[in-house]
Design a protein around this motif. Structure first.
Motif, PDB file in Angstrom:
ATOM      1  N   SER A   1       7.412 -27.466 -15.536  1.00  0.00           N
ATOM      2  CA  SER A   1       6.430 -27.067 -14.517  1.00  0.00           C
ATOM      3  C   SER A   1       5.891 -28.278 -13.757  1.00  0.00           C
ATOM      4  N   PHE A   2       5.772 -29.424 -14.415  1.00  0.00           N
ATOM      5  CA  PHE A   2       5.326 -30.644 -13.740  1.00  0.00           C
ATOM      6  C   PHE A   2       6.443 -31.236 -12.892  1.00  0.00           C
ATOM      7  N   LEU A   3       7.634 -31.354 -13.467  1.00  0.00           N
ATOM      8  CA  LEU A   3       8.747 -31.986 -12.767  1.00  0.00           C
ATOM      9  C   LEU A   3       9.219 -31.176 -11.559  1.00  0.00           C
ATOM     10  N   SER A   4       9.065 -29.867 -11.589  1.00  0.00           N
ATOM     11  CA  SER A   4       9.535 -29.033 -10.478  1.00  0.00           C
ATOM     12  C   SER A   4       8.629 -29.139  -9.254  1.00  0.00           C
ATOM     13  N   THR A   5       7.429 -29.650  -9.406  1.00  0.00           N
ATOM     14  CA  THR A   5       6.533 -29.771  -8.251  1.00  0.00           C
ATOM     15  C   THR A   5       7.066 -30.765  -7.225  1.00  0.00           C
TER      16      THR A   5
ATOM     17  N   ALA B   1       6.929 -30.529  -3.161  1.00  0.00           N
ATOM     18  CA  ALA B   1       6.288 -31.584  -2.375  1.00  0.00           C
ATOM     19  C   ALA B   1       7.249 -32.157  -1.345  1.00  0.00           C
ATOM     20  N   THR B   2       8.508 -32.316  -1.724  1.00  0.00           N
ATOM     21  CA  THR B   2       9.511 -32.826  -0.794  1.00  0.00           C
ATOM     22  C   THR B   2       9.715 -31.861   0.358  1.00  0.00           C
ATOM     23  N   ASP B   3       9.807 -30.570   0.049  1.00  0.00           N
ATOM     24  CA  ASP B   3       9.972 -29.567   1.102  1.00  0.00           C
ATOM     25  C   ASP B   3       8.786 -29.562   2.060  1.00  0.00           C
TER      26      ASP B   3
ATOM     27  N   LEU C   1       6.502 -32.381   7.978  1.00  0.00           N
ATOM     28  CA  LEU C   1       5.649 -33.248   8.782  1.00  0.00           C
ATOM     29  C   LEU C   1       6.409 -33.875   9.943  1.00  0.00           C
ATOM     30  N   GLY C   2       7.709 -33.704   9.954  1.00  0.00           N
ATOM     31  CA  GLY C   2       8.516 -34.241  11.035  1.00  0.00           C
ATOM     32  C   GLY C   2       8.919 -35.691  10.842  1.00  0.00           C
ATOM     33  N   LEU C   3       8.767 -36.204   9.642  1.00  0.00           N
ATOM     34  CA  LEU C   3       9.115 -37.596   9.366  1.00  0.00           C
ATOM     35  C   LEU C   3      10.483 -37.723   8.705  1.00  0.00           C
ATOM     36  N   GLY C   4      11.177 -36.635   8.508  1.00  0.00           N
ATOM     37  CA  GLY C   4      12.482 -36.654   7.839  1.00  0.00           C
ATOM     38  C   GLY C   4      12.333 -36.364   6.363  1.00  0.00           C
ATOM     39  N   LEU C   5      13.452 -36.488   5.649  1.00  0.00           N
ATOM     40  CA  LEU C   5      13.459 -36.217   4.217  1.00  0.00           C
ATOM     41  C   LEU C   5      12.896 -37.397   3.435  1.00  0.00           C
ATOM     42  N   ASN C   6      12.256 -37.102   2.305  1.00  0.00           N
ATOM     43  CA  ASN C   6      11.730 -38.146   1.427  1.00  0.00           C
ATOM     44  C   ASN C   6      12.866 -38.866   0.726  1.00  0.00           C
ATOM     45  N   LYS C   7      12.743 -40.176   0.603  1.00  0.00           N
ATOM     46  CA  LYS C   7      13.663 -40.946  -0.218  1.00  0.00           C
ATOM     47  C   LYS C   7      13.143 -41.023  -1.643  1.00  0.00           C
ATOM     48  N   SER C   8      11.823 -40.995  -1.774  1.00  0.00           N
ATOM     49  CA  SER C   8      11.193 -41.023  -3.090  1.00  0.00           C
ATOM     50  C   SER C   8       9.748 -40.578  -2.961  1.00  0.00           C
ATOM     51  N   VAL C   9       9.190 -40.198  -4.097  1.00  0.00           N
ATOM     52  CA  VAL C   9       7.769 -39.860  -4.167  1.00  0.00           C
ATOM     53  C   VAL C   9       7.186 -40.671  -5.319  1.00  0.00           C
TER      54      VAL C   9
END
Length: 124
Positions: free
Chosen positions: A48-52, A56-58, A63-71
């Motif tokens: 449940s924690f890891l799936s967040t 968050a990436t979606d 926001l229009g900044l592209g895909l996340n490389k990392s969080v």
């Protein structure tokens, strides 16, 4: 193959001081491969924690900044660094004193491993 992957991930775990866990999961947080040490907080590897991260990436991509490389998430005692290698998510859990740059540098070391894992999962 899984034992070889665990051995490789364990060697990476010991290379970075303060790193507690490396987990490769699917988008739902279900662990495929996970290596930890004795300082690992169990709550940080719950599905449940890891799936967040996937949510968050979606949301972040909207926001229009592209895909996340990392969080990178910093908590009072821990930090969590996550990378998208779709269909997998790679999560690192470490102490707050751990050098985040060293964790980010592990990204390159995982490329070949994850390419092999992806081939294994996607091929019929």
């Amino acid at each position: 193959m899984v034992e070889e992957m665990k051995k490789f991930l364990t060697s990476l775990l010991h290379k970075v001081e303060g790193l507690y866990c490396i987990a490769i999961t699917d988008r739902d947080g279900v662990p495929m491969v996970k290596v930890t040490n004795d300082k690992m907080p169990e709550m940080a590897v719950r599905p449940s924690f890891l799936s967040t991260f996937a949510m968050a990436t979606d949301q972040g991509s909207k926001l229009g900044l592209g895909l996340n490389k990392s969080v990178i998430c910093m908590y009072s005692s821990y930090q969590v660094v996550q990378f998208p290698y779709l269909p997998f998510i790679v999560s690192f859990v470490a102490s707050t004193k751990c050098n985040t740059g060293h964790i980010l540098a592990l990204d390159r070391s995982l490329q070949e491993l994850l390419t092999d894992l992806k081939r294994t999962v996607i091929e019929p």
